[in-house]
Design a protein around this motif. Structure first.
Motif, PDB file in Angstrom:
ATOM      1  N   LEU A  72      37.809  31.323  47.725  1.00 35.30           N
ATOM      2  CA  LEU A  72      36.811  32.368  47.972  1.00 35.30           C
ATOM      3  C   LEU A  72      35.567  32.156  47.120  1.00 35.30           C
ATOM      4  N   GLY A  73      35.773  31.644  45.900  1.00 37.48           N
ATOM      5  CA  GLY A  73      34.660  31.445  44.983  1.00 37.48           C
ATOM      6  C   GLY A  73      33.657  30.410  45.448  1.00 37.48           C
ATOM      7  N   LYS A  74      34.035  29.591  46.425  1.00 40.45           N
ATOM      8  CA  LYS A  74      33.123  28.568  46.939  1.00 40.45           C
ATOM      9  C   LYS A  74      32.108  29.146  47.922  1.00 40.45           C
ATOM     10  N   TYR A  75      32.383  30.362  48.372  1.00 41.64           N
ATOM     11  CA  TYR A  75      31.504  30.981  49.363  1.00 41.64           C
ATOM     12  C   TYR A  75      30.549  31.954  48.682  1.00 41.64           C
ATOM     13  N   ASN A  76      29.527  32.311  49.412  1.00 40.46           N
ATOM     14  CA  ASN A  76      28.439  33.098  48.832  1.00 40.46           C
ATOM     15  C   ASN A  76      28.685  34.602  48.948  1.00 40.46           C
ATOM     16  N   PHE A  77      29.813  35.072  48.413  1.00 33.94           N
ATOM     17  CA  PHE A  77      30.080  36.504  48.408  1.00 33.94           C
ATOM     18  C   PHE A  77      29.428  37.153  47.194  1.00 33.94           C
ATOM     19  N   ASP A  78      29.274  38.468  47.266  1.00 27.90           N
ATOM     20  CA  ASP A  78      28.640  39.203  46.173  1.00 27.90           C
ATOM     21  C   ASP A  78      29.647  39.934  45.298  1.00 27.90           C
ATOM     22  N   GLY A  79      30.913  39.941  45.691  1.00 25.81           N
ATOM     23  CA  GLY A  79      31.940  40.582  44.883  1.00 25.81           C
ATOM     24  C   GLY A  79      33.285  40.505  45.580  1.00 25.81           C
ATOM     25  N   ILE A  80      34.354  40.427  44.795  1.00 24.57           N
ATOM     26  CA  ILE A  80      35.716  40.369  45.327  1.00 24.57           C
ATOM     27  C   ILE A  80      36.524  41.483  44.676  1.00 24.57           C
ATOM     28  N   PHE A  81      37.146  42.337  45.513  1.00 29.16           N
ATOM     29  CA  PHE A  81      37.893  43.486  45.015  1.00 29.16           C
ATOM     30  C   PHE A  81      39.281  43.496  45.648  1.00 29.16           C
ATOM     31  N   GLY A  82      40.306  43.591  44.812  1.00 34.11           N
ATOM     32  CA  GLY A  82      41.673  43.500  45.289  1.00 34.11           C
ATOM     33  C   GLY A  82      42.415  44.821  45.270  1.00 34.11           C
ATOM     34  N   ALA A  83      43.517  44.846  46.031  1.00 38.02           N
ATOM     35  CA  ALA A  83      44.409  46.004  46.075  1.00 38.02           C
ATOM     36  C   ALA A  83      45.828  45.496  46.294  1.00 38.02           C
ATOM     37  N   HIS A  84      46.791  46.420  46.279  1.00 39.32           N
ATOM     38  CA  HIS A  84      48.202  46.183  46.584  1.00 39.32           C
ATOM     39  C   HIS A  84      49.117  46.289  45.371  1.00 39.32           C
ATOM     40  N   THR A  85      48.689  45.866  44.186  1.00 39.32           N
ATOM     41  CA  THR A  85      49.634  45.768  43.066  1.00 39.32           C
ATOM     42  C   THR A  85      49.982  47.127  42.464  1.00 39.32           C
ATOM     43  N   HIS A  86      49.186  48.160  42.756  1.00 42.19           N
ATOM     44  CA  HIS A  86      49.358  49.522  42.224  1.00 42.19           C
ATOM     45  C   HIS A  86      49.005  49.636  40.745  1.00 42.19           C
ATOM     46  N   ILE A  87      48.607  48.540  40.111  1.00 46.45           N
ATOM     47  CA  ILE A  87      48.213  48.540  38.701  1.00 46.45           C
ATOM     48  C   ILE A  87      46.724  48.210  38.626  1.00 46.45           C
ATOM     49  N   ALA A  88      45.964  49.034  37.921  1.00 49.27           N
ATOM     50  CA  ALA A  88      44.510  48.848  37.868  1.00 49.27           C
ATOM     51  C   ALA A  88      44.120  47.730  36.908  1.00 49.27           C
ATOM     52  N   SER A  89      43.143  46.919  37.330  1.00 44.74           N
ATOM     53  CA  SER A  89      42.556  45.872  36.489  1.00 44.74           C
ATOM     54  C   SER A  89      41.106  46.232  36.197  1.00 44.74           C
ATOM     55  N   ASN A  90      40.596  45.694  35.107  1.00 41.55           N
ATOM     56  CA  ASN A  90      39.205  45.953  34.752  1.00 41.55           C
ATOM     57  C   ASN A  90      38.254  45.074  35.560  1.00 41.55           C
ATOM     58  N   LEU A  91      37.037  45.545  35.687  1.00 44.33           N
ATOM     59  CA  LEU A  91      35.974  44.749  36.291  1.00 44.33           C
ATOM     60  C   LEU A  91      35.670  43.564  35.384  1.00 44.33           C
ATOM     61  N   SER A  92      35.611  42.371  35.966  1.00 43.26           N
ATOM     62  CA  SER A  92      35.271  41.175  35.200  1.00 43.26           C
ATOM     63  C   SER A  92      34.324  40.315  36.034  1.00 43.26           C
ATOM     64  N   TYR A  93      33.924  39.183  35.467  1.00 37.68           N
ATOM     65  CA  TYR A  93      33.009  38.282  36.168  1.00 37.68           C
ATOM     66  C   TYR A  93      33.541  36.862  36.046  1.00 37.68           C
ATOM     67  N   ILE A  94      33.742  36.223  37.197  1.00 32.13           N
ATOM     68  CA  ILE A  94      34.212  34.843  37.234  1.00 32.13           C
ATOM     69  C   ILE A  94      33.084  33.990  37.797  1.00 32.13           C
ATOM     70  N   ASN A  95      32.563  33.095  36.954  1.00 27.59           N
ATOM     71  CA  ASN A  95      31.368  32.325  37.334  1.00 27.59           C
ATOM     72  C   ASN A  95      30.254  33.265  37.798  1.00 27.59           C
ATOM     73  N   ASP A  96      30.118  34.362  37.063  1.00 26.02           N
ATOM     74  CA  ASP A  96      29.085  35.379  37.300  1.00 26.02           C
ATOM     75  C   ASP A  96      29.282  36.147  38.603  1.00 26.02           C
ATOM     76  N   LEU A  97      30.464  36.006  39.228  1.00 28.15           N
ATOM     77  CA  LEU A  97      30.800  36.748  40.442  1.00 28.15           C
ATOM     78  C   LEU A  97      31.621  37.976  40.062  1.00 28.15           C
ATOM     79  N   PRO A  98      31.182  39.185  40.450  1.00 27.15           N
ATOM     80  CA  PRO A  98      31.963  40.389  40.142  1.00 27.15           C
ATOM     81  C   PRO A  98      33.358  40.311  40.764  1.00 27.15           C
ATOM     82  N   PHE A  99      34.369  40.661  39.963  1.00 27.66           N
ATOM     83  CA  PHE A  99      35.748  40.479  40.411  1.00 27.66           C
ATOM     84  C   PHE A  99      36.643  41.559  39.811  1.00 27.66           C
ATOM     85  N   VAL A 100      37.427  42.207  40.679  1.00 25.88           N
ATOM     86  CA  VAL A 100      38.483  43.121  40.236  1.00 25.88           C
ATOM     87  C   VAL A 100      39.756  42.685  40.940  1.00 25.88           C
TER      88      VAL A 100
END
Length: 555
Positions: free
Chosen positions: A494-522
């Motif tokens: 996914l990181g190879k494409y020109n998205f503006d942010g990636i947000f996940g669900a399913h695990t039921h446990i909250a993660s903090n907002l972070s940045y991977i190669n300056d891409l917003p990621f949760v």
């Protein structure tokens, strides 16, 4: 002979008198200089063609927003391009209740007039408002720092100070001002002592960063650079600031580094407020523009509410099973709605809809059924405008119930993001797209469901001026907030494409907002509302600006 003697006498008398006057004059000069050192009365008059009314009127007409926690602000960043003077006034207006004792103004030394890499003034600066007050103790401490020199004359022509200072003087008339100019050739090692000094003296004080951002690019390219700058500043690592380009990203990378370093050292909360391009101020097409970003760093979690331009992204949502009886109780429903609205402030929401709707549900441990009447009331009261059905429980009731759920949601004006499809969300004047991806097979419940072909199809879609593209992905292992090998593989693709942010669900446990190669990621938004004890009600706020750019924040 007698006349000659008299003439010589007069000559000697005048000579003695003249010499005495010269001595007296020299004495007065040195005496006044001595007094001036003790009690400086002189001031540097900063070149400024605007009247006091200009600044007062702009502050007067600026609106104060609805703000949560605005009493412990340590830094504020504003432009010094007076074309954007309304942004300076509006930004200062938001924190006018602050009562700092001293204000440090950090500005680029635009024309490198300072002989050293950092220049300060030790006499008042005079603007159309007044002369600034001094804190001699702080100035004397600054003078002892390596790479810092006093050069008052430099400030006469520095618009980085001259544009911002009058606004600050009106808002904080009784405050001491300490202006600091930093040349563009100042490196990280040249700033260390200044950063240490500012960090030691930040209590009860305020730092103003006077800085414009992208320079000399067209509006489209400048907007891209601004988004890059916002993302990099939001990254936890202050060293990333040095990856920014000057002047493509900003006119002072080193000052931005100082602010980021202080923010990291003190774990301050950053609140981006405004982002605009100089193209905004003219109908004529401009090839070389200047951009502006204003933001705050606060000791508390700070929010400036802008309901029309904000949307909240939330995690797993389910109202059935152990919550069936609760949702049949109107009192419980009303109480829960009010609790959540107190946090969301009725801003629009998008969430992960885990299950299907039916008129009436029976308790089932594995099939996630939600009763339509209370669930739809709940969603509409919370201002939910879109949900994702790209998850492993969307087919729990079969294909017919899936279609029934989708149609019922859309009938109630709730957009549906389906698996491997994208949905356009319209927020005020901003459009953005969400692609729904699901790695958990809704039939077998196995983690093998990602179709990469849909990514290419998604990216081929036309992207207009204000379009941003986000991924909402259902993945990971339940009750875990860490990526495993499969998750990392998917993320790498996914990181190879020109998205503006990636947000996940399913695990039921909250993660903090972070940045991977300056891409917003949760990795996981966690449970927003579920029949489990770990309901975090965590949300990611997406705030859009005039440029179509955005900032993200955990709330």
């Amino acid at each position: 002979m007698k006349k000659l003697i008299l003439s010589l006498g007069y000559y000697r008398g005048w000579k003695i008198l003249f010499s005495s006057l010269v001595l007296i004059l020299l004495f007065l000069i040195f005496f006044l200089k001595f007094l001036n050192q003790k009690n400086p009365e002189t001031a540097v008059h900063i070149q400024n063609e605007n009247s006091k009314f200009f600044y007062e009127n702009l502050l007067k007409i600026s609106n104060k927003e609805s703000i949560r926690n605005s009493t412990e602000i340590f830094t504020v960043t504003v432009p010094h391009h007076l074309l954007a003077s309304d942004l300076i006034a509006k930004t200062f207006k938001q924190i006018e209740d602050q009562q700092p004792k001293n204000i440090f103004i950090l500005s680029p030394d635009h024309f490198d007039r300072g002989k050293t890499k950092i220049t300060i003034s030790n006499i008042p600066l005079e603007t159309p408002i007044s002369k600034t007050l001094l804190n001699k103790s702080l100035i004397n401490k600054l003078k002892k720092i390596k790479n810092i020199e006093v050069n008052n004359e430099v400030f006469k022509y520095e618009h980085g100070i001259g544009a911002v200072l009058p606004f600050a003087q009106i808002v904080w008339p009784k405050v001491n001002f300490i202006p600091i100019l930093i040349r563009k050739d100042a490196k990280k090692e040249d700033l260390e002592d200044l950063i240490r000094f500012l960090n030691e003296n930040i209590k009860n004080n305020l730092i103003i960063e006077s800085s414009d951002f992208s320079h000399y690019l067209n509006e489209k390219d400048a907007n891209k650079k601004d988004q890059e700058t916002i993302n990099i500043f939001s990254n936890e690592n202050p060293e990333k600031i040095w990856n920014l380009n000057q002047p493509d990203n900003c006119d002072s990378v080193n000052i931005l580094y100082i602010i980021k370093k202080l923010q990291t050292l003190n774990n301050w909360d950053t609140e981006f407020y405004l982002n605009r391009n100089s193209q905004f101020y003219t109908k004529d097409n401009v090839n070389e523009t200047t951009s502006y970003i204003t933001f705050f760093n606060s000791g508390e979690e700070m929010e400036i509410f802008d309901k029309a331009n904000e949307i909240l992204l939330a995690g797993d949502f389910f109202t059935g099973r152990y919550n069936l009886e609760n949702f049949r109780n109107q009192e419980f429903l009303n109480k829960k709605i009010n609790e959540i609205l107190n946090k969301t402030k009725d801003r629009k929401m998008i969430l992960n809809f885990e299950g299907y709707l039916d008129q009436q549900c029976v308790f089932d441990q594995l099939k996630l059924c939600m009763e339509e009447k209370p669930t739809l009331e709940f969603l509409k009261e919370l201002n939910v405008v879109a949900v994702s059905l790209a998850n492993n429980h969307s087919l729990d009731g079969g294909k017919d119930k899936y279609n029934f759920t989708k149609n019922l949601l859309e009938k109630n004006e709730i957009l549906v993001v389906e698996e491997n499809e994208y949905e356009k969300i319209i927020l005020n004047k901003y459009n953005f797209e969400i692609l729904g991806l699901n790695d958990i097979n809704p039939i077998t419940k196995e983690r093998n469901n990602i179709y990469l072909k849909s990514l290419s199809e998604f990216l081929d879609q036309k992207k207009d001026k204000f379009f941003k593209k986000f991924i909402f992905i259902h993945w990971g292992r339940e009750n875990s907030n860490s990526l495993d090998t499969r998750d990392e593989l998917i993320l790498a693709i996914l990181g190879k494409y020109n998205f503006d942010g990636i947000f996940g669900a399913h695990t039921h446990i909250a993660s903090n907002l972070s940045y991977i190669n300056d891409l917003p990621f949760v990795f996981s938004l966690g449970n927003f509302f579920f029949d489990q004890i770990n309901n975090s009600e965590q949300m990611i706020r997406i705030k859009f600006f005039d440029t179509g750019n955005f900032s993200l924040k955990n709330i």
